[in-house]
Scaffold this active site. Structure first.
Site, short mmCIF file in Angstrom:
data_model
loop_
_atom_site.label_atom_id
_atom_site.label_comp_id
_atom_site.label_asym_id
_atom_site.label_seq_id
_atom_site.Cartn_x
_atom_site.Cartn_y
_atom_site.Cartn_z
N TYR A 111 43.97 41.46 27.94
CA TYR A 111 44.01 42.64 27.38
C TYR A 111 42.13 43.02 26.55
O TYR A 111 41.78 44.21 27.52
CB TYR A 111 44.38 42.60 25.63
CG TYR A 111 44.99 43.95 24.38
CD1 TYR A 111 45.67 45.25 25.21
CD2 TYR A 111 43.54 44.59 24.31
CE1 TYR A 111 45.77 46.37 25.07
CE2 TYR A 111 43.75 45.39 23.50
CZ TYR A 111 44.52 46.38 23.83
OH TYR A 111 44.66 48.23 23.06
N ASP A 167 38.91 30.43 37.41
CA ASP A 167 39.55 31.67 37.16
C ASP A 167 38.66 32.43 36.13
O ASP A 167 37.54 33.49 36.27
CB ASP A 167 41.09 31.14 36.29
CG ASP A 167 42.02 32.10 35.73
OD1 ASP A 167 42.90 32.61 36.15
OD2 ASP A 167 41.99 32.11 33.82
N HIS A 187 44.40 27.10 43.57
CA HIS A 187 43.71 28.10 41.95
C HIS A 187 43.11 26.79 41.47
O HIS A 187 42.54 27.53 40.80
CB HIS A 187 44.86 29.01 41.25
CG HIS A 187 44.21 29.97 40.64
ND1 HIS A 187 43.62 30.78 40.32
CD2 HIS A 187 44.18 29.71 38.54
CE1 HIS A 187 42.69 31.14 39.12
NE2 HIS A 187 43.44 30.85 38.44
#
Length: 419
Positions: free
Chosen positions: A317, A182, A374
């Site tokens: 972000y 990740d 994952h």
């Protein structure tokens, strides 16, 4: 040089009381008939987990287990342009003096808990030298778990990489290898790009992806692909990737564009936080049999985190608004030159052909598994550690990549010296 401080998780009674009060006041939404998972987390699942969180789940017992199993510390680390941050980390040395220093980096919605299952395997000593042993460091990303969060905008991938590298050097590991999934994949990639060669000697990821080759970018791969049909595993990978793009990326767009707005719900509502993360635990894994208490420990680390759960979302972000953007995960530009290892699990969120992945780095080791998703370190710890042992072991492609560190019992001396 900053000082290492031993750390024990110790959530206050006031925090536990407030959680109980909020759970008592929970308001649940309605649900369509026979909706299943199509619209999100089923109501019955959330109600069951909330009931367990209120009555039956024992955080104190889980807190004690984490403190017993994971040697934890904190250390102040200066970050360029962002001052000093107090970083929480797990650090366990192998009994082998010459073990290989390994930095493990987690992502979202994970935490330092992802090292829990692989830690005892990585530090294990092979008496007959069948596999290498590792000194393991796993830090909580700033804003996650018990690490301090960034205080101002612009905290991008390079800053996380800087922390990882400075932490390893502060611990005496001037040369080391890395593993991550990740966001950990991007961060270890950045470490390889910036500190590769001098400090970071090799890296391994279980979240590897590539971009389709073109005649201009990868002419040989492009031409080979024209005449070679995709394998069944590759076709399944395309299907998984398409599902994620169409049905699973809503969270990503919100966290990458308006994380503060989402943050109010995550910080104020433990039920909202539970549903937001539980959805990913289920849909991002390969039918992993989650136990309710296992889920609640995972969620509780977010709820009781030092900065609160909203802080963990801002990395989306910052990275998306940085010059490289999200494409830096699989870019063929400025690719690291140090050796790279890849483990492919079928229920990863993006699964691309190995030939595409090979264009993103100096891939010297790859393994393709038939099960797993994952959260490889949590779902398939034996497989992930097995791949690391093969990559860094005696017959592996990067054996001895950290000079003087074989990682085998034959290098062990009684009372082993500090690195």
């Amino acid at each position: 040089m900053s000082i290492e401080t031993p750390f024990k998780i110790s959530v206050s009674d006031d925090q536990l009381d407030l959680l109980r009060k909020k759970l008592d006041l929970a308001t649940f939404p309605d649900e369509l008939e026979n909706a299943g998972w199509r619209y999100g987390v089923p109501l019955a699942d959330v109600k069951r987990l909330v009931a367990r969180w209120k009555d039956g789940y024992d955080w104190r017992a889980e807190e004690a287990k984490l403190n017993e199993e994971l040697p934890q510390f904190t250390r102040d680390i200066d970050v360029t342009g962002h001052g000093s941050l107090n970083i929480h980390y797990v650090h366990k040395r192998s009994e082998v003096e010459g073990a290989i220093p390994l930095l493990f980096v987690h992502g979202w919605p994970g935490s330092f808990i992802e090292v829990r299952k692989i830690l005892p395997l990585l530090v294990q000593v092979s008496a007959d030298g069948r596999f290498p042993s590792f000194h393991v460091v796993a830090f909580s990303l700033p804003g996650y778990g018990f690490s301090e969060a960034p205080r101002k905008p612009g905290f991008v991938a390079e800053h996380y990489a800087e922390i990882g590298n400075k932490l390893m050097i502060a611990l005496g590991y001037k040369e080391y290898v890395t593993q991550g999934g990740d966001w950990g994949s991007l961060i270890t990639r950045k470490i390889a790009q910036i500190y590769g060669g001098k400090h970071s000697k090799a890296w391994h990821t279980n979240t590897a992806s590539g971009v389709p080759p073109t005649l201009a970018s990868q002419p040989l791969t492009y031409l080979k692909q024209m005449f070679r049909p995709f394998t069944e595993a590759e076709k399944a990978g395309f299907e998984r990737s398409l599902w994620f793009e169409k049905e699973g990326r809503g969270y990503f767009m919100e966290q990458a564009t308006q994380p503060q707005t989402l943050g109010y719900s995550l910080a104020d509502s433990p039920v909202g936080l539970l549903a937001w993360i539980y959805e990913k635990l289920v849909t991002w894994t390969d039918s992993y049999p989650w136990k309710d208490d296992e889920v609640l420990t995972w969620i509780s680390i977010y709820y009781f985190s030092r900065a609160g759960p909203a802080a963990s979302t801002r990395i989306y972000y910052e990275v998306m608004h940085s010059p490289d953007g999200f494409g830096s995960f699989a870019s063929t530009k400025n690719k690291p030159t140090i050796p790279m290892g890849v483990s492919i699990f079928p229920k990863e969120l993006r699964v691309t052909p190995k030939s595409w992945v090979q264009a993103t780095g100096n891939v010297v080791f790859d393994a393709e598994h038939t099960g797993g998703g994952h959260f490889a370190a949590h779902e398939k710890p034996e497989l992930l550690v097995g791949d690391l042992r093969k990559m860094f072991g005696k017959k592996g492609p990067v054996y001895g990549i950290v000079p003087g560190k074989t990682g085998y019992v034959r290098s062990h001396k009684k009372g082993g010296a500090k690195l």
